[in-house]
Each structure stands twice: as structure tokens, then as C-alpha cells.
Scaffold this active site. Structure first.
Site, mmCIF file in Angstrom:
data_model
loop_
_atom_site.group_PDB
_atom_site.id
_atom_site.type_symbol
_atom_site.label_atom_id
_atom_site.label_comp_id
_atom_site.label_asym_id
_atom_site.label_seq_id
_atom_site.Cartn_x
_atom_site.Cartn_y
_atom_site.Cartn_z
ATOM 1 N N LEU A 54 0.824 -1.211 0.000
ATOM 2 C CA LEU A 54 0.000 0.000 0.000
ATOM 3 C C LEU A 54 0.856 1.259 0.000
ATOM 4 C CD1 LEU A 54 -2.669 -1.086 2.659
ATOM 5 C CD2 LEU A 54 -2.930 -1.068 0.173
ATOM 6 N N VAL A 66 5.179 2.888 1.188
ATOM 7 C CA VAL A 66 6.524 2.667 1.727
ATOM 8 C C VAL A 66 6.850 3.807 2.678
ATOM 9 C CG1 VAL A 66 8.970 2.379 1.203
ATOM 10 C CG2 VAL A 66 7.251 1.485 -0.382
ATOM 11 N N THR A 93 9.422 5.213 6.272
ATOM 12 C CA THR A 93 10.820 5.348 6.653
ATOM 13 C C THR A 93 11.423 4.019 7.086
ATOM 14 O OG1 THR A 93 10.315 7.577 7.426
ATOM 15 C CG2 THR A 93 12.398 6.631 8.150
ATOM 16 N N PHE A 94 10.650 3.221 7.810
ATOM 17 C CA PHE A 94 11.189 1.996 8.389
ATOM 18 C C PHE A 94 10.788 0.740 7.624
ATOM 19 C CE2 PHE A 94 10.780 5.077 11.813
ATOM 20 C CZ PHE A 94 12.074 5.089 12.302
ATOM 21 N N VAL A 107 4.144 -0.848 3.967
ATOM 22 C CA VAL A 107 2.810 -1.130 4.486
ATOM 23 C C VAL A 107 2.109 -1.982 3.440
ATOM 24 C CG1 VAL A 107 0.618 -0.192 5.286
ATOM 25 C CG2 VAL A 107 2.741 1.056 5.734
ATOM 26 N N ASP A 147 4.220 14.368 12.864
ATOM 27 C CA ASP A 147 4.345 14.281 11.399
ATOM 28 C C ASP A 147 2.962 14.301 10.755
ATOM 29 O OD1 ASP A 147 5.577 14.142 8.945
ATOM 30 O OD2 ASP A 147 5.816 11.960 8.984
#
Length: 552
Positions: free
Chosen positions: A22, A24, A26-27, A30, A139
Site C-alpha cells: 500500500l 513505503v 521510513t522503516f 505497508v 508528522d
């Protein structure tokens, strides 16, 4: 610790089979997931252990996740479960099908003022909920505001935010520069809540104007604009909302609006649903709720004395204390939301004697609100007799079930008129079985499948009516008596997608990416026809949207 397995060539985590990506972050990625047994869809965020280990935040993330699993707010993406493997954390979260608010604005341009206010009220309610539980997002941006199938806002990505406490300052710069407050991009100390307020102001501006208040492809110039706090206010914005924007986008965080200021603003208060900011004057923080303590014990596998010690310690960040207050707060929110979603069951002492009531043609008493008739008596017995165990079992009243629906004391014709108005507003299609019985369907914009339900108005006593919602599976055959009358109600945005995150030490050298154009009666599960796939969840979404629209 769960292990990754293969399922028909796809990765399986726990009971979830992972599908398409679904997004991308930072870590990590998804992905969409599907429960192997129920077929329900979820969003699965994959946090790479190596990446978070390099930032030395593994322990902090674990503690935050433990509390975030208890977060329950209608406008926050729910975190259901966390599954660990040797290489990754898998956060199993609520899936919504409407996409990002960012994409919606890019496609449709600025939002009408009333709709912008409705979405902003939902967003601020969610932010307030998290701030009261010592969590700052840091954020907030339209990319992190998701929309469900009925255009309700749901904030995502609280999982990597900092827990905050009095006197603690957040030194990390994170987030997207276009939405970041001046103190963040300048590397100054900041407490937390005020940076979310700034970001909310930017989101509100984007909703109302279809553009960003501070924007430039040259990052140093962008930072200069943000630090200056000067932005263009279009002439079509009314003065009231303009003053709110200027208060929220104050460069000095000490002069910036607080959530209390926003809630008291005349523009924000218009058409504000009370469930968004519940107030329970009967709640006493000095009284310990035994049921909440027991629930904490069950969830954290601890003793009651440990919970009590945490509550008396006065540490607002203690995980048991946070969990306890979350449970209390969730209960208060649900109680307040009952004005919109909860229709209580009828008084148990009411008698259902048809001869005493005038029932319009097509309207019938609710079958489970009517006690059975005694063979040798023309009158019905009181439902309370069912609790009398000394009476013969043949006379016992079957325990009434709960049903998904709305109870009202308005006239039946008025109730149905409101139902038609709400269905038209929601773009539902329907077939009339009779004046008080409809078969309704809605097309899922993502899957293309139709979700169907039956709406039946029942008489529950001599003053009240129940609009009952019942799921209809695909196999149900439409009654021939119904007349088929399907009804349907009948630019390029100046937003671009900034970088998802930035480092304050190197942000000045980054350039931005290109522009983009463009009164629940309860539910017995017996009245819902569960099946594989997302049918049941779609049905509940359909019910919620109708109930919400009727409540306005």
C-alpha cells in the site's frame, strides 16, 4: 515470536496473508493483509528491526506500541496486534479503503467549507485524544490522514511518535518540511503539542484552499517562508476561518493556538458533533474504577496491586497508568457517542397489546419486542415475567436479542423521510418493499462489490419505533413485491507530495519531488450474516455512515 511462512506463494504472518504493498515508509513497507480464517482486510506495517535498532529506539517503540494497542478513537487508525519475527515487527492495523486525504485534494481540489470543517473537527478530536494520553504525532500531513469509504478522517502513523511528559522537550527533527513548524526546522527545542497544532493549521489550509500555505521547490527558500510565517489568504475564505488559520500558524509557539483555543473558536464550533469531545461531569479522577483495573490486569497479565501502585505513583508515563486512563477515556467516548449511535432497548415493562395501538399499514410490531401470547388469555404478558423462574417454562419469554438500528419517537412517516434523505445524500440505491421496508445497497468503490442490507421500521411500544438494520448476503433473493426504484444522489490542486521525512542537519540540501496534478441498539451477530471477505465490515461501515448522517 511468530515466523514468516509461505501461503500459496505469498508471505503469511500469524493468521494474516500479506498481499500488495500500500505504501513505503521510513522503516519499511505497508502491505494489505487478509485474515486467513475470516477474510477481513487489515493494513500491515512492517518495521525493520535493523533500521530501528540503528536509531536506538527499539525499546521505546515497544513501549509505545503496547499503549497504542489500547487507543480506541473513531478517527484514529486502530492498532490491533503486533507480531514479532527475528527481522521485523509487523503492526496489524485497521484498513480503510478511501485512500489518503492528500490524493483526494490532488484529485478534487479544495473542499467545500462545511465538509472541510467536518473533516477538521474529526482530525482535531483525534489529535486531542492523543495529546491527553501523552502522545504527540509530530508528522501530521494529508498523507497521514486516511479516508474511509464514507469520507470520514482517520489519522494514521502515530506508532513512531514520542511519548511526552511535562518538562520533556523533543529534540528530534522529523516529518515533512512543508508541514513542519518553524521551531522544528530551526532545530530549536519544542515541547510537542504545539507542533501538531501548526501541522493541523497547514492541513486546514490545504482543505480550504487546495494548496499549501508554505511551498517552494527550493528548500532553503521554503524554510525562510515558514520562519517568516507569511502566507496568502484567498479572498473567498470567510474572515472567521481566516482568523483561526492565522492563530494556528503563529511562528511563536507561545502565541500559537491551543486545542482549547480552537475548540472555543466560533468557526470550529459550528455543527460540532458532541461525541468528538466527550465530557462526563460524573467522572471523578479520584475514584478508582474496579472494572478498568481488572481489564488492565487481563491485558498486561499483572496483579491489581501493581495497577494500583502505578495509579498512586503519579507517573503519567507509567504503562499501567496510561492503559487504565485509556480504558476510562474510551468508555466516556462511547457513552457520549451514544447520542449519535446508540438507541437503547425499549423499557422492559412495556406491554405490547396491538388493540391499544394504531399501526399504520406496512408497519408491524418488532417480533422480538413482543412477548408470546398465552393460549387462554387474549392479552400479552409482561416481558419481566421471563425473569421469574417459578413460572412454567412454557410461558417463559425468549430473551430479546439486540439489533443494529436506531430508535425514535418521531412519527413513522417522518422517520422514513429522513431515511430517504440520508440515503440520497450517501449515494445509496434502494428498492421499496413497502412504505416501511426497504432493501438498500451500496457499491464498494475499491472492490466494486455491492453491500446490501434491509431497513425495516418496527413498532416497539406505543411511543417508539425501531429502524432495524439487517445484512443481506448475495444469496438472498429480492422479494417480488418490491418496486425497483434505484435512486442516486447526484481541477487541478496546487498540492505536491513533499519528502516523507527529513533530517534537520541535511534538509537544506534536499529538493522536493515534482508536483502532482490534479443510537446503536447493539448488534447481535445473529442478525448479521457473517461470511468470508470484508462483507461484514462493509455492512457495519454502511450502517455507521447512515446512522451518522441521520444524526446530523
Amino acid at each position: 515470536m511468530a515466523e514468516k511462512q509461505k501461503h500459496d506463494g505469498r508471505v503469511k504472518i500469524g493468521h494474516y496473508v500479506l498481499g500488495d504493498t500500500l505504501g513505503v515508509g521510513t522503516f519499511g513497507k505497508v502491505k494489505i493483509g487478509e485474515h486467513q480464517l475470516t477474510g477481513h482486510k487489515v493494513a500491515v506495517k512492517i518495521l525493520n528491526r535493523q533500521k530501528i535498532r540503528s536509531l536506538d529506539v527499539v525499546g521505546k517503540i515497544k513501549r509505545e506500541i503496547q499503549n497504542l494497542k489500547l487507543f480506541r478513537h473513531p478517527h484514529i487508525i486502530k492498532l490491533y496486534q503486533v507480531i514479532s519475527t527475528p527481522t521485523d515487527f509487523f503492526m496489524v492495523m485497521e484498513y480503510v479503503s478511501g485512500g489518503e486525504l492528500f490524493d483526494y485534494i490532488c484529485k478534487h481540489g479544495r473542499v467545500e467549507e462545511m465538509e472541510a470543517r467536518r473533516l477538521f473537527q474529526q482530525i482535531l478530536s483525534a489529535v486531542d485524544y492523543c495529546h491527553r494520553h501523552m502522545v504527540v504525532h509530530r508528522d501530521l500531513k494529508p498523507e497521514n490522514v486516511l479516508l474511509d469509504a464514507h469520507m470520514n478522517a482517520k489519522i494514521a502513523d502515530f506508532g513512531l511518535s514520542n511519548m511526552m511528559s511535562d518538562g520533556e522537550f523533543l529534540r528530534t527533527s522529523c516529518g515533512s518540511p512543508n508541514y513542519a513548524a518553524p521551531e522544528v526546522i530551526s532545530g530549536r527545542l519544542y515541547a510537542g503539542p504545539e507542533v501538531d497544532i501548526w501541522s493541523c493549521g497547514v492541513i486546514l489550509y490545504a482543505l480550504l484552499c487546495g494548496t499549501l500555505p508554505f511551498d517552494d521547490e527550493h528548500v532553503p527558500t521554503l524554510f525562510k517562508k515558514i520562519r517568516g510565517g507569511v502566507f496568502y489568504i484567498p479572498e473567498y475564505l470567510n474572515r472567521s476561518v481566516a482568523t483561526l488559520l492565522m492563530h494556528m500558524l503563529q511562528v511563536d509557539p507561545l502565541k500559537r493556538a491551543t486545542i482549547k483555543d480552537i475548540r472555543e473558536h466560533e468557526w470550529f464550533k459550528q455543527d460540532l458533533p458532541s461525541y468528538l469531545f466527550p465530557e462526563d461531569p460524573s467522572y471523578d479522577a479520584n475514584v478508582i474504577d474496579d472494572e478498568a483495573v481488572k481489564e488492565v490486569c487481563e491485558k498486561f497479565e499483572c496483579t491489581e496491586s501493581e495497577v494500583m501502585n502505578s495509579l498512586y505513583s503519579g507517573d503519567p508515563q507509567d504503562q499501567l497508568a496510561v492503559a487504565y486512563h485509556l480504558i476510562i477515556d474510551n468508555r466516556r467516548i462511547m457513552n457520549q457517542a451514544s447520542e449519535f449511535y446508540l438507541a437503547s432497548s425499549p423499557p422492559s415493562g412495556s406491554f405490547m397489546d396491538d388493540s391499544a395501538m394504531h399501526i399504520p399499514p406496512g408497519l408491524k410490531p418488532h417480533p422480538e419486542r413482543m412477548p408470546p401470547l398465552i393460549a387462554d388469555s387474549p392479552k400479552a404478558r409482561c416481558p419481566l415475567d421471563a425473569l421469574n423462574t417459578t413460572k412454567p417454562k412454557s410461558l417463559a419469554v425468549k430473551k430479546a436479542k439486540w439489533h443494529l438500528g436506531i430508535r425514535s419517537q418521531s412519527k413513522p412517516y417522518d422517520i422514513m423521510a429522513e431515511v430517504y434523505r440520508a440515503m440520497k445524500q450517501l449515494d445509496f440505491e434502494w428498492k421499496v418493499v413497502n412504505a416501511y421496508h426497504l432493501r438498500v445497497r451500496r457499491k464498494n468503490p475499491v472492490t466494486g462489490n455491492y453491500v446490501k442490507m434491509s431497513l425495516q421500521l418496527y413498532l416497539v411500544d406505543n411511543r417508539s419505533y425501531l429502524l432495524d438494520f439487517k445484512s443481506i448476503d448475495d444469496e438472498v433473493v429480492e422479494q417480488r413485491s418490491g418496486s425497483s426504484t434505484p435512486q442516486r444522489s447526484c481541477s487541478a490542486a496546487g498540492l505536491h507530495r513533499p519528502r516523507s521525512s527529513f533530517d534537520s542537519t541535511t534538509a537544506e540540501s534536499h529538493s522536493l519531488s515534482g508536483s502532482l496534478t490534479g443510537s446503536l441498539t447493539g448488534s447481535t451477530l445473529s442478525s448479521v450474516s457473517p461470511r468470508l471477505g470484508s462483507h461484514t465490515m462493509d455492512f457495519f461501515e454502511m450502517c455507521a455512515s447512515l446512522i451518522t448522517t441521520l444524526a446530523r
